[in-house]
Design an enzyme around this catalytic site. Structure first.
Site, PDB file in Angstrom:
ATOM      1  N   THR A   1      -7.465   5.333   5.433  1.00  0.00           N
ATOM      2  CA  THR A   1      -6.533   6.266   4.811  1.00  0.00           C
ATOM      3  C   THR A   1      -7.129   7.674   4.794  1.00  0.00           C
ATOM      4  O   THR A   1      -8.326   7.839   4.592  1.00  0.00           O
ATOM      5  CB  THR A   1      -6.250   5.824   3.361  1.00  0.00           C
ATOM      6  OG1 THR A   1      -5.676   4.524   3.385  1.00  0.00           O
ATOM      7  CG2 THR A   1      -5.313   6.781   2.655  1.00  0.00           C
TER       8      THR A   1
ATOM      9  N   ARG B   1       4.735  -4.717   3.759  1.00  0.00           N
ATOM     10  CA  ARG B   1       3.743  -4.382   2.732  1.00  0.00           C
ATOM     11  C   ARG B   1       3.536  -2.873   2.611  1.00  0.00           C
ATOM     12  O   ARG B   1       3.465  -2.154   3.602  1.00  0.00           O
ATOM     13  CB  ARG B   1       2.411  -5.059   3.080  1.00  0.00           C
ATOM     14  CG  ARG B   1       1.277  -4.779   2.081  1.00  0.00           C
ATOM     15  CD  ARG B   1       0.382  -3.648   2.519  1.00  0.00           C
ATOM     16  NE  ARG B   1      -0.751  -3.451   1.608  1.00  0.00           N
ATOM     17  CZ  ARG B   1      -1.600  -2.433   1.673  1.00  0.00           C
ATOM     18  NH1 ARG B   1      -1.441  -1.518   2.610  1.00  0.00           N
ATOM     19  NH2 ARG B   1      -2.602  -2.314   0.806  1.00  0.00           N
TER      20      ARG B   1
ATOM     21  N   ASP C   1      -1.142   1.713  -1.849  1.00  0.00           N
ATOM     22  CA  ASP C   1      -1.124   2.706  -2.923  1.00  0.00           C
ATOM     23  C   ASP C   1      -0.841   4.120  -2.452  1.00  0.00           C
ATOM     24  O   ASP C   1      -0.371   4.947  -3.230  1.00  0.00           O
ATOM     25  CB  ASP C   1      -2.462   2.692  -3.669  1.00  0.00           C
ATOM     26  CG  ASP C   1      -3.616   3.136  -2.778  1.00  0.00           C
ATOM     27  OD1 ASP C   1      -3.789   2.528  -1.697  1.00  0.00           O
ATOM     28  OD2 ASP C   1      -4.340   4.069  -3.144  1.00  0.00           O
TER      29      ASP C   1
ATOM     30  N   THR D   1      -8.394   6.143  -1.557  1.00  0.00           N
ATOM     31  CA  THR D   1      -8.456   5.281  -0.377  1.00  0.00           C
ATOM     32  C   THR D   1      -9.136   3.980  -0.782  1.00  0.00           C
ATOM     33  O   THR D   1     -10.089   3.993  -1.553  1.00  0.00           O
ATOM     34  CB  THR D   1      -9.234   5.942   0.772  1.00  0.00           C
ATOM     35  OG1 THR D   1      -9.397   4.997   1.840  1.00  0.00           O
ATOM     36  CG2 THR D   1     -10.615   6.418   0.340  1.00  0.00           C
TER      37      THR D   1
END
Length: 317
Positions: free
Chosen positions: A182, A210, A213, A233
């Site tokens: 991320t 899916r 966050d 991350t």
């Protein structure tokens, strides 16, 4: 693993970026990978810093930095994103303005080149905060954002990671590539406003639509001029359960904790739940911080005071 102490003089602007956390160790990273990631992080710092030096907003700076990382195949966002179980790329991103806590995010986009730009468009051009899937891509097209074929995001290395996972049923989503790529950025501009942005391809082999966050405001991304800006991350399910980025800002705002103290406290709670990862932060007072409970995190910072660093490993200052 805290960020080194900052200079006492408040900078005119700050910028902190990350390119993911995980098993990032010298023994696992090739010289070519290290050089590529270093160049990518420096390019992102350059892009964000250019905006801030010119008097631009923190919001523009974090978007500029993240878009550079989205185009860099060394990171799990945009081009170079991991594959889903079905062998395609589904991208998530969020952006938030600390001035008024306006926010926008997208999840599961497949054809928009810069998901963070789509998130910004959701924030500014729609009445909504979060759009997903085909609808988010359709909205991005309506806003004139650049579209690409889904194959544009694919790289051979990410395909190998999916194949490896499918060939070994003992591997789970959280350990197939041993790092969460991320990307994110937080900034404070010359007006003292903060902003945060995060973008990701998610987890290798993710299924059933899916979502982690990164695009969830308060979990992977949050900005509030009254406290700080945070981008996270890591193992997203745990960050969602902890409400990591909002929790950090709330501790700073209501308890008066330093950025470093709040971040370390909340990340300790994530670890207690079983989650790993890291966060980057900056505040309206010009503070910068990061912490992570993994061996390493691709990260960098820059400020008007001349403070500039790109680091990977846990023992880097």
């Amino acid at each position: 693993m805290p960020l080194a102490a900052q200079a006492q003089d408040k900078p005119k602007w700050t910028l902190v970026i990350h390119g993911g956390a995980g098993i990032i160790e010298k023994s696992r990273i090739t010289p070519e990978q290290e050089a590529g990631a270093t160049a990518g992080l420096n390019a992102a710092l350059d892009a964000g810093s250019k905006v801030l030096i010119a008097g631009g907003s923190a919001l523009d700076a974090v978007q500029a930095a993240v878009q550079v990382l989205e185009d860099d195949p060394h990171f799990n966002a945009g081009r170079g994103a991991v594959f889903t179980w079905d062998g395609r790329n589904e991208l998530d991103a969020a952006i938030m303005d600390g001035r008024n806590r306006a926010a926008g995010s997208v999840a599961g986009v497949t054809t928009t080149r810069h998901p963070v730009a789509a998130a910004r468009a959701v924030m500014e051009k729609s009445p909504h905060v979060m759009l997903s899937g085909a609808g988010a891509d359709a909205f991005a097209r309506e806003q004139g954002l650049e579209q690409v074929d889904n194959n544009w995001f694919a790289t051979p290395e990410r395909r190998k990671q999916l194949d490896k996972m499918k060939a070994n049923d003992k591997l789970g989503w959280f350990d197939v590539d041993l790092k969460y790529g991320t990307v994110g950025a937080v900034a404070m501009d010359g007006e003292g406003h903060v902003a945060a942005a995060t973008s990701t391809g998610g987890l290798t082999g993710k299924r059933w639509g899916r979502i982690g966050d990164a695009p969830i405001i308060g979990a992977g991304t949050y900005a509030d001029d009254r406290a700080c800006a945070v981008s996270a991350t890591g193992a997203g399910e745990f960050f969602i359960r902890e409400g990591v980025t909002h929790e950090i800002c709330a501790r700073i705002r209501f308890k008066g904790e330093s950025l470093q103290q709040a971040a370390e406290t909340v990340m300790a709670e994530v670890k207690a739940l079983g989650g790993t990862g890291g966060v980057i932060l900056t505040g309206p007072g010009g503070e910068m911080a990061w912490t992570f409970n993994t061996p390493g995190m691709y990260r960098g910072r820059a400020s008007s005071n001349g403070d500039r660093l790109v680091a990977f490993y846990g023992d880097d200052k």
